[in-house]
Design an enzyme around this catalytic site. Structure first.
Site, PDB file in Angstrom:
ATOM      1  NE  ARG A  55      -1.986  -1.537   3.399  1.00 45.88           N
ATOM      2  CZ  ARG A  55      -2.413  -1.946   4.572  1.00 45.88           C
ATOM      3  NH1 ARG A  55      -3.691  -1.902   4.852  1.00 45.88           N
ATOM      4  NH2 ARG A  55      -1.578  -2.392   5.489  1.00 45.88           N
ATOM      5  CE  LYS A 162       3.673 -19.677  10.322  1.00 45.78           C
ATOM      6  NZ  LYS A 162       3.831 -20.030  11.627  1.00 45.78           N
ATOM      7  CG  HIS A 192       9.309 -21.497   6.849  1.00 47.34           C
ATOM      8  ND1 HIS A 192       8.282 -20.747   7.364  1.00 47.34           N
ATOM      9  CD2 HIS A 192      10.104 -21.803   7.900  1.00 47.34           C
ATOM     10  CE1 HIS A 192       8.456 -20.608   8.664  1.00 47.34           C
ATOM     11  NE2 HIS A 192       9.543 -21.226   9.008  1.00 47.34           N
ATOM     12  CE  LYS A 196      13.111 -25.014   9.457  1.00 50.76           C
ATOM     13  NZ  LYS A 196      14.060 -23.940   9.628  1.00 50.76           N
ATOM     14  CG  ASP A 249       2.237 -19.228  15.417  1.00 53.02           C
ATOM     15  OD1 ASP A 249       2.038 -18.821  14.258  1.00 53.02           O
ATOM     16  OD2 ASP A 249       3.275 -18.959  16.063  1.00 53.02           O
ATOM     17  CG  HIS A 254       6.061 -24.856  11.453  1.00 57.63           C
ATOM     18  ND1 HIS A 254       5.994 -24.608  10.098  1.00 57.63           N
ATOM     19  CD2 HIS A 254       6.239 -23.649  12.036  1.00 57.63           C
ATOM     20  CE1 HIS A 254       6.142 -23.321   9.886  1.00 57.63           C
ATOM     21  NE2 HIS A 254       6.272 -22.714  11.043  1.00 57.63           N
ATOM     22  CE  LYS A 354       6.018 -17.465  19.735  1.00 58.32           C
ATOM     23  NZ  LYS A 354       7.236 -17.691  18.968  1.00 58.32           N
ATOM     24  CE  LYS A 359      16.618 -21.490  16.793  1.00 59.97           C
ATOM     25  NZ  LYS A 359      15.689 -20.490  16.354  1.00 59.97           N
TER      26      LYS A 359
HETATM   27  N1  LIG Z   1       7.830 -12.583   9.005  1.00 63.03           N
HETATM   28  C1  LIG Z   1       8.141 -13.870   9.074  1.00 63.03           C
HETATM   29  O1  LIG Z   1       9.196 -14.272   9.557  1.00 63.03           O
HETATM   30  C2  LIG Z   1       7.172 -14.899   8.546  1.00 63.03           C
HETATM   31  C3  LIG Z   1       7.552 -16.259   8.561  1.00 63.03           C
HETATM   32  C4  LIG Z   1       6.675 -17.211   8.033  1.00 63.03           C
HETATM   33  C5  LIG Z   1       5.459 -16.803   7.516  1.00 63.03           C
HETATM   34  N2  LIG Z   1       5.099 -15.484   7.537  1.00 63.03           N
HETATM   35  C6  LIG Z   1       3.802 -15.094   6.961  1.00 63.03           C
HETATM   36  O2  LIG Z   1       4.033 -14.127   5.929  1.00 63.03           O
HETATM   37  C7  LIG Z   1       2.944 -13.208   5.867  1.00 63.03           C
HETATM   38  C8  LIG Z   1       3.486 -11.784   5.997  1.00 63.03           C
HETATM   39  O3  LIG Z   1       4.080 -11.632   7.266  1.00 63.03           O
HETATM   40  P1  LIG Z   1       5.023 -10.400   7.627  1.00 63.03           P
HETATM   41  O4  LIG Z   1       5.668 -10.741   8.917  1.00 63.03           O
HETATM   42  O5  LIG Z   1       5.891 -10.043   6.467  1.00 63.03           O
HETATM   43  O6  LIG Z   1       3.950  -9.231   7.852  1.00 63.03           O
HETATM   44  P2  LIG Z   1       4.198  -7.662   7.779  1.00 63.03           P
HETATM   45  O7  LIG Z   1       5.589  -7.302   8.141  1.00 63.03           O
HETATM   46  O8  LIG Z   1       3.072  -7.050   8.524  1.00 63.03           O
HETATM   47  O9  LIG Z   1       4.033  -7.303   6.221  1.00 63.03           O
HETATM   48  C9  LIG Z   1       2.798  -7.329   5.559  1.00 63.03           C
HETATM   49  C10 LIG Z   1       2.988  -6.797   4.151  1.00 63.03           C
HETATM   50  O10 LIG Z   1       1.723  -6.819   3.503  1.00 63.03           O
HETATM   51  C11 LIG Z   1       1.395  -5.511   3.033  1.00 63.03           C
HETATM   52  N3  LIG Z   1      -0.053  -5.370   3.177  1.00 63.03           N
HETATM   53  C12 LIG Z   1      -0.777  -5.565   4.310  1.00 63.03           C
HETATM   54  N4  LIG Z   1      -2.081  -5.359   4.073  1.00 63.03           N
HETATM   55  C13 LIG Z   1      -2.176  -5.045   2.758  1.00 63.03           C
HETATM   56  C14 LIG Z   1      -3.261  -4.699   1.916  1.00 63.03           C
HETATM   57  N5  LIG Z   1      -4.516  -4.651   2.366  1.00 63.03           N
HETATM   58  N6  LIG Z   1      -3.007  -4.439   0.624  1.00 63.03           N
HETATM   59  C15 LIG Z   1      -1.734  -4.479   0.136  1.00 63.03           C
HETATM   60  N7  LIG Z   1      -0.660  -4.807   0.888  1.00 63.03           N
HETATM   61  C16 LIG Z   1      -0.886  -5.064   2.179  1.00 63.03           C
HETATM   62  C17 LIG Z   1       2.203  -4.558   3.938  1.00 63.03           C
HETATM   63  O11 LIG Z   1       2.553  -3.351   3.325  1.00 63.03           O
HETATM   64  P3  LIG Z   1       1.690  -2.003   3.421  1.00 63.03           P
HETATM   65  O12 LIG Z   1       1.362  -1.815   4.860  1.00 63.03           O
HETATM   66  O13 LIG Z   1       2.568  -0.960   2.832  1.00 63.03           O
HETATM   67  O14 LIG Z   1       0.514  -2.268   2.592  1.00 63.03           O
HETATM   68  C18 LIG Z   1       3.489  -5.366   4.091  1.00 63.03           C
HETATM   69  O15 LIG Z   1       4.281  -5.232   2.929  1.00 63.03           O
HETATM   70  C19 LIG Z   1       1.990 -13.608   6.996  1.00 63.03           C
HETATM   71  O16 LIG Z   1       1.004 -14.437   6.459  1.00 63.03           O
HETATM   72  C20 LIG Z   1       2.883 -14.395   7.948  1.00 63.03           C
HETATM   73  O17 LIG Z   1       2.142 -15.342   8.703  1.00 63.03           O
HETATM   74  C21 LIG Z   1       5.936 -14.532   8.037  1.00 63.03           C
END
Ligand SMILES: NC(=O)c1ccc[n+]([C@@H]2O[C@H](COP(=O)([O-])OP(=O)(O)OC[C@H]3O[C@@H](n4cnc5c(N)ncnc54)[C@H](OP(=O)(O)O)[C@@H]3O)[C@@H](O)[C@H]2O)c1
Length: 511
Positions: A55, A162, A192, A196, A249, A254, A354, A359
């Site tokens: 966004r 996920k 993910h 591994k 979660d 996993h 947690k 770990k």
């Molecule tokens: N982070 C990790 O380590 C990790 C690991 C495994 C899985 N995941 C999964 O990956 C996904 C993302 O996680 P994250 O940690 O990266 O979250 P995050 O940091 O909150 O990032 C979310 C992203 O989505 C965009 N976004 C959110 N709502 C939107 C909308 N309505 N329209 C367009 N873009 C939108 C946000 O950008 P804007 O706010 O600029 O729109 C941002 O780029 C989740 O499903 C999470 O469960 C994450």
């Protein structure tokens, strides 16, 4: 010892990767480093492009410098600026809300331009790396527009992150929605853990060796323990975590990946359909408990203030964005039984939590005890336990624990271990786990992704526990000190069956 080099593969075919959520944590910490590693390993095609969608307002240049910064911060290998330059020269950005049709009009125009400039052949990989609330709107818009329609021999695929739903009904609804818009072969539900090496190696260990399969059953296995222990607290993810909890979660994704790889029957071929069918079958065979049995065979607990290593940890309930009277679990332990001929009577104990002492991620398979001890002065219960341990963290290794004679004139027996460590044999560059998965999706191999039936089978197992806990309310929520091995109630879950958890904190993989 000369190490065996990692095997090589040809670059994937031409394509454009569209990342929804391109400014988020997942993109920064894992996807961009994984793309860099693919580029460095020669696995990305020359005809490749990246389009980021989110966004916030950003120019193409600002987007490229944001990704470059992320890469310098999160790369897990030494980085070569020329590779970064080549990779990011092909990145452009489209801003817009996931639920706004005009976003897709802009994306359509950008795709047409990029495909002309980079000769990506119309092949498109959409990666849904946004918050889960945007998964359904994005799929709906992609499915309804021509953006994701397969035509002229070009493929269109979608990787969905996920969590896939929050319970059985929502997972079924998301599958229905996706399958109304796209074909199953276009949908790649990612976990993910399957990227591994050690997790994939469970299949090789079981089915490429004649040694293990004959004893991989109720005749020889006493029970199985699956542990995913974290030292991390909920940290800044309070809002997400308090609405989710440890069970949702970690378990349907996993822990069930590990569970199904250990419990599945041999697939007839090493290909996506056969492997995913057997994994879903294993989950489908899990005994569905009544509400009373679900309460008896599960432990849910929350951490309270103490130290984890050198760090002071406050009560979970004092975490920012967590309700002060929250009953969300930060630890869960389950006992599952499988109703089939291979596993009848063999408990699978699963635990994850947690703020624990150490770990550790591992699968420990406990073999049955020798039936009697022929050695004078050594009662059967003093023989070493035979555990086969598949360790994923902190070390990637496989260990076997057994009894051996203590040197000396009298027969004395002691527990010893043999350990195979990945790093001793193989010369593989460090990876995030996402490299294999992104590459596999580009080449159309879905073996490491979840199919709709597998996801739903997992939620079907979890649902009785969710329902029973909802019914019980705050009753039955146990507490454990941060930095401990977990709640006493989890020890009692096994003690009731005359068994014990392996310690989470211990020096080696098999000790
Ligand atoms: N982070 C990790 O380590 C990790 C690991 C495994 C899985 N995941 C999964 O990956 C996904 C993302 O996680 P994250 O940690 O990266 O979250 P995050 O940091 O909150 O990032 C979310 C992203 O989505 C965009 N976004 C959110 N709502 C939107 C909308 N309505 N329209 C367009 N873009 C939108 C946000 O950008 P804007 O706010 O600029 O729109 C941002 O780029 C989740 O499903 C999470 O469960 C994450």
């Amino acid at each position: 010892m000369n190490k065996i080099p990692a095997n090589v593969a040809p670059p994937a075919g031409p394509c454009c990767l569209v990342i929804f959520g391109a400014s988020g944590d997942l993109t920064h910490r894992l996807l961009v480093p994984a793309l860099y590693n693919l580029a460095a390993g020669g696995l990305l095609p020359d005809a490749f492009a990246i389009i980021g969608v989110a966004r916030r307002e950003m120019s193409n240049d600002a987007f490229r410098s944001d990704l470059a910064q992320a890469l310098r911060r999160f790369a897990i290998r030494g980085i070569d600026e020329r590779i970064i330059g080549r990779l990011l020269a092909r990145a452009t950005y489209v801003n817009g809300d996931a639920d706004d049709p005009s976003t897709y009009e802009r994306l359509d125009r950008e795709l047409a331009q990029v495909e002309r400039a980079c000769a990506t052949g119309g092949n498109r990989l959409f990666y849904l790396a946004t918050s889960p609330s945007a998964f359904a709107p994005i799929s709906r818009h992609l499915g309804r527009s021509s953006v994701a329609r397969e035509e002229d021999g070009a493929w269109r695929r979608l990787i969905i992150e996920k969590p896939f739903g929050t319970d059985l009904a929502s997972a079924q609804a998301l599958n229905r929605e996706l399958l109304g818009l796209l074909e199953e072969h276009q949908i790649y539900r990612i976990d993910h853990y399957l990227g591994k090496e050690t997790v994939q190696n469970i299949l090789v260990l079981r089915f490429a060796n004649g040694l293990f399969e004959p004893i991989w059953n109720r005749d020889h296995i006493d029970h199985v323990q699956i542990t995913v222990a974290e030292t991390l607290t909920v940290g800044r993810r309070g809002r997400f975590y308090d609405a989710t909890g440890a069970l949702r979660d970690m378990v349907p994704n996993h822990l069930f990946q590990l569970f199904s790889l250990v419990a599945m029957e041999p697939p007839s071929r090493f290909e996506a359909h056969a492997v995913r069918s057997e994994k879903a079958e294993a989950l489908d065979a899990v005994h569905v408990p009544s509400e009373a049995d679900a309460l008896r065979d599960s432990v849910r607990a929350q951490y309270v203030a103490a130290r984890v290593g050198d760090n002071e940890v406050e009560d979970y309930r004092r975490t920012a964005d967590v309700s002060p009277d929250s009953t969300t679990e930060t630890y869960v332990a389950l006992k599952l039984m499988i109703d089939n001929w291979r596993w009848a009577g063999v408990p699978f104990y699963l635990r994850t939590g947690k703020a624990l002492k150490s770990k550790r991620t591992e699968v420990a398979i406990k073999f049955k005890q020798a039936p009697f001890a022929m050695f004078r002065d050594t009662p059967v219960d003093r023989l070493a336990q035979n555990f086969l341990v598949i360790s994923i963290q902190p070390d990637e290794c496989i260990g076997l624990q057994f009894s051996a004679k203590v040197p000396g004139p009298v027969i004395a027996i002691s527990g010893v271990g043999m350990t195979f460590k990945y790093q001793d044999y193989f010369d593989a560059a460090p990876s995030t786990g996402y490299e294999t998965l992104i590459y596999d999706c580009m080449i159309g191999d879905a073996i490491l992704f979840q199919r709709a039936d597998g996801v739903e089978a997992g939620w079907r197992v979890v649902q009785p526990f969710l329902d029973a806990w909802r019914g019980a309310g705050p009753n039955g929520l146990a507490l454990y000190e941060a930095g401990s091995e977990g709640p006493n109630e989890a020890d009692q879950l096994l003690a009731r069956d005359g068994r014990r958890w392996r310690p989470i904190a211990r020096p080696g993989a098999v000790s």
